[in-house]
Design an enzyme around this catalytic site. Sequence first.
Site, PDB file in Angstrom:
ATOM      1  N   CYS A  91     -23.215 -74.530 -13.036  1.00  0.00           N
ATOM      2  CA  CYS A  91     -22.372 -74.666 -11.854  1.00  0.00           C
ATOM      3  C   CYS A  91     -22.876 -73.804 -10.690  1.00  0.00           C
ATOM      4  CB  CYS A  91     -20.934 -74.305 -12.184  1.00  0.00           C
ATOM      5  SG  CYS A  91     -20.712 -72.538 -12.517  1.00  0.00           S
ATOM      6  N   ALA A 133     -22.748 -70.062 -11.177  1.00  0.00           N
ATOM      7  CA  ALA A 133     -23.859 -69.581 -12.014  1.00  0.00           C
ATOM      8  C   ALA A 133     -25.101 -69.345 -11.169  1.00  0.00           C
ATOM      9  CB  ALA A 133     -24.167 -70.582 -13.128  1.00  0.00           C
ATOM     10  N   ARG A 156     -28.753 -64.045 -18.852  1.00  0.00           N
ATOM     11  CA  ARG A 156     -30.000 -64.567 -18.298  1.00  0.00           C
ATOM     12  C   ARG A 156     -31.205 -63.692 -18.605  1.00  0.00           C
ATOM     13  NH1 ARG A 156     -31.333 -64.593 -12.751  1.00  0.00           N
ATOM     14  NH2 ARG A 156     -32.870 -66.159 -12.133  1.00  0.00           N
ATOM     15  N   HIS A 206     -27.443 -70.904  -5.183  1.00  0.00           N
ATOM     16  CA  HIS A 206     -28.579 -70.133  -4.660  1.00  0.00           C
ATOM     17  C   HIS A 206     -28.427 -70.018  -3.153  1.00  0.00           C
ATOM     18  CE1 HIS A 206     -31.154 -72.321  -7.947  1.00  0.00           C
ATOM     19  NE2 HIS A 206     -30.479 -71.317  -8.474  1.00  0.00           N
TER      20      HIS A 206
HETATM   21 FE1  CFM Z   1     -36.083 -70.861  -9.819  1.00  0.00          FE
HETATM   22 FE2  CFM Z   1     -36.110 -71.920 -12.027  1.00  0.00          FE
HETATM   23 FE3  CFM Z   1     -33.820 -71.229 -10.829  1.00  0.00          FE
HETATM   24 FE4  CFM Z   1     -35.536 -69.361 -11.767  1.00  0.00          FE
HETATM   25 FE5  CFM Z   1     -34.121 -69.268 -14.167  1.00  0.00          FE
HETATM   26 FE6  CFM Z   1     -34.732 -71.841 -14.370  1.00  0.00          FE
HETATM   27 FE7  CFM Z   1     -32.465 -71.167 -13.211  1.00  0.00          FE
HETATM   28 MO1  CFM Z   1     -32.771 -70.873 -15.751  1.00  0.00          MO
HETATM   29  S1  CFM Z   1     -37.359 -70.345 -11.532  1.00  0.00           S
HETATM   30  S2  CFM Z   1     -34.411 -69.477  -9.952  1.00  0.00           S
HETATM   31  S3  CFM Z   1     -35.299 -67.715 -13.198  1.00  0.00           S
HETATM   32  S4  CFM Z   1     -35.182 -72.767 -10.358  1.00  0.00           S
HETATM   33  S5  CFM Z   1     -34.920 -70.274 -15.793  1.00  0.00           S
HETATM   34  S6  CFM Z   1     -36.525 -73.071 -13.770  1.00  0.00           S
HETATM   35  S7  CFM Z   1     -32.838 -72.740 -14.506  1.00  0.00           S
HETATM   36  S8  CFM Z   1     -32.039 -69.389 -14.189  1.00  0.00           S
HETATM   37  S9  CFM Z   1     -31.673 -71.474 -11.252  1.00  0.00           S
HETATM   38  C1  HCA Z   2     -28.055 -70.925 -15.302  1.00  0.00           C
HETATM   39  C2  HCA Z   2     -28.855 -69.884 -16.025  1.00  0.00           C
HETATM   40  C3  HCA Z   2     -29.895 -70.451 -16.940  1.00  0.00           C
HETATM   41  C4  HCA Z   2     -29.290 -71.093 -18.158  1.00  0.00           C
HETATM   42  C5  HCA Z   2     -30.283 -71.294 -19.245  1.00  0.00           C
HETATM   43  C6  HCA Z   2     -29.990 -72.281 -20.337  1.00  0.00           C
HETATM   44  C7  HCA Z   2     -30.821 -69.285 -17.337  1.00  0.00           C
HETATM   45  O1  HCA Z   2     -28.562 -71.984 -14.951  1.00  0.00           O
HETATM   46  O2  HCA Z   2     -26.903 -70.680 -15.054  1.00  0.00           O
HETATM   47  O3  HCA Z   2     -29.379 -73.327 -20.125  1.00  0.00           O
HETATM   48  O4  HCA Z   2     -30.464 -71.984 -21.431  1.00  0.00           O
HETATM   49  O5  HCA Z   2     -31.997 -69.349 -17.090  1.00  0.00           O
HETATM   50  O6  HCA Z   2     -30.319 -68.307 -17.892  1.00  0.00           O
HETATM   51  O7  HCA Z   2     -30.678 -71.398 -16.233  1.00  0.00           O
END
Ligand code: CFM
Ligand code: HCA
Length: 533
Positions: free
Chosen positions: A53, A56, A87, A185
């Site tokens: 969401c 998150a 995370r 983000h």
């Molecule tokens: Fe960029 Fe990502 Fe993301 Fe990320 Fe992550 Fe991710 Fe994420 Mo999980 S590099 S910031 S550190 S888009 S692993 S592939 S999904 S938390 S929002």
């Molecule tokens: C997020 C965090 C997450 C979840 C990872 C997962 C992460 O999207 O809220 O589904 O295992 O990297 O911790 O992407």
Amino acid sequence: LEELKKELLDKMPTKVARKRDKAIVPGAESGETIPVIQANVRTIPGILTQRGCTYAGCKGVVLGPTRDIVNLTHGPIGCGYYSWLTRRNQTDAGEDGDNYIPYCLSTDMTENDIVFGGEKKLRAAIKEAYDNFKPKSISVFATCPVGLIGDDIHAVTRQMQEELGITVFANSCEGYKGVSQSAGHHIANNQIFRHVIGTDDTPVEGKYKINLLGEYNIGGDAFEIERIFEKCGITLLATFSGNSTITQFRQAHHADLNTVMCHRSLNYVAEMMETKFGIPWIKINFIGAEATAKSLRRIAAYFEDPELMARVEQVIAEEMPAVKAAAAEVLPRTTGKTAMLFVGGSRAHHYQDLFREIGMETLAAGYEFAHRDDYEGRHVLSTIKVDADSRNIEELEIEPDPVRYNPRKTPEQIKALEDQGVRFKVYEGLIGEMKKEALIIDDINQYETHKIIELMKPDIFCAGIKEKYIIQKMGVPLKQLHNYDMGGPYAGFVGAVNWYHEIDRLVNTKVWSLIKAPWNDNGPELEAAYVAD
Ligand code: CFM
Ligand code: HCA
């Protein structure tokens, strides 16, 4: 490929199949026209998505890794609790020791607050957090009910900022605010940009000063990148936001170059910093040894200093032998194996380089919540339709700062650098780097996941915790690319070595094919026969 796609969509109701059809395209590596992909739209109700969401993305992803801002969740306790330390973003607590990452702070809203309003409770919680920690800053995150009942969290934080004399700001990042984490983000980044970046003019020393945007220190990745920068003599002012502090954000406008790693989560911050402060940006990637070397050379080329270029070459020459030795060791066992990657908004692209280095091909990949520019390249930005969901997310109007705007390069210098191959504001996206036989799927769901595994039989699947056990029960090893399971770091040179060994172990052990899920033999666990008496 068309056959595959047909099989994938075959069992879906017509309306659903029609929608999903637009989110599945082939790769275009060998110069094929890059197809348009449907992305950043609502998930079909009832489908099991990988997505999370907006809260998150705002609290967990962007502001979570900054150790000295106290993060306070305004909402029922579940949202705070389930986003507590999940995370695996690491931090170095530094000399001051200010590190609030291990804490989980929440206003713990209950029915009473929902009915009578939660602002009073929020005010008290901010005060309590301040009295306990005396932090430099507190940020507040709204969860779904906050938006529904209309608490004015921004008025509360404004008032508390005045009362406490520290930076207090709020994020309207209710879970439903956007179609995915990506909206979160944007909300967090807007607020950091508005309240923090460029608010401390204390000069920062360093010959080659850069910021790293979109690296979150998962599994210690940022530590490895910091090590490499230090060895090269490059001064890293701020990372957004792995292993970061609020002071680094405040002073980030002193950097002479912004380097963007995860394009999805903050390409717009790079743009805003260029407009406001005159800092150019380039895309880099520290996932993969070759990609790391290329990125370092790009940074050195930007500074146009032979001393830095020589130093970078020396570092690459020192680091590469260990990487090459590790690759040579695993290559006989990994060459020809196949992978699938379905992760977030950038890793499904970046990690393909690491697989390539050990002779592995990617059969299918996709993002959970990336936008069309992450798939097709930034040149499509102006053609992306702004729908009601994206309009819901604020776009800041940025002007050059009257005092701090200082273009680091003249247009002529930029042009000359571009002629030498340093490309500014360019990201080509994932599709152009994938084979035409490969499938690219946006916001893949559980059904499609099962189906492509059955149809394409990969040797390894990369995704997250929700996918992990189900896929392992299909006999396929799953490597988490979010928190890396217990592995990592995977960035930089040391990271590449770690990755080669980990993948070698995963694709070559027989344990996964020996696993039998209970339903393989017995049918559904809950199956029962009606016995008439
Ligand atoms: Fe960029 Fe990502 Fe993301 Fe990320 Fe992550 Fe991710 Fe994420 Mo999980 S590099 S910031 S550190 S888009 S692993 S592939 S999904 S938390 S929002
Ligand atoms: C997020 C965090 C997450 C979840 C990872 C997962 C992460 O999207 O809220 O589904 O295992 O990297 O911790 O992407």
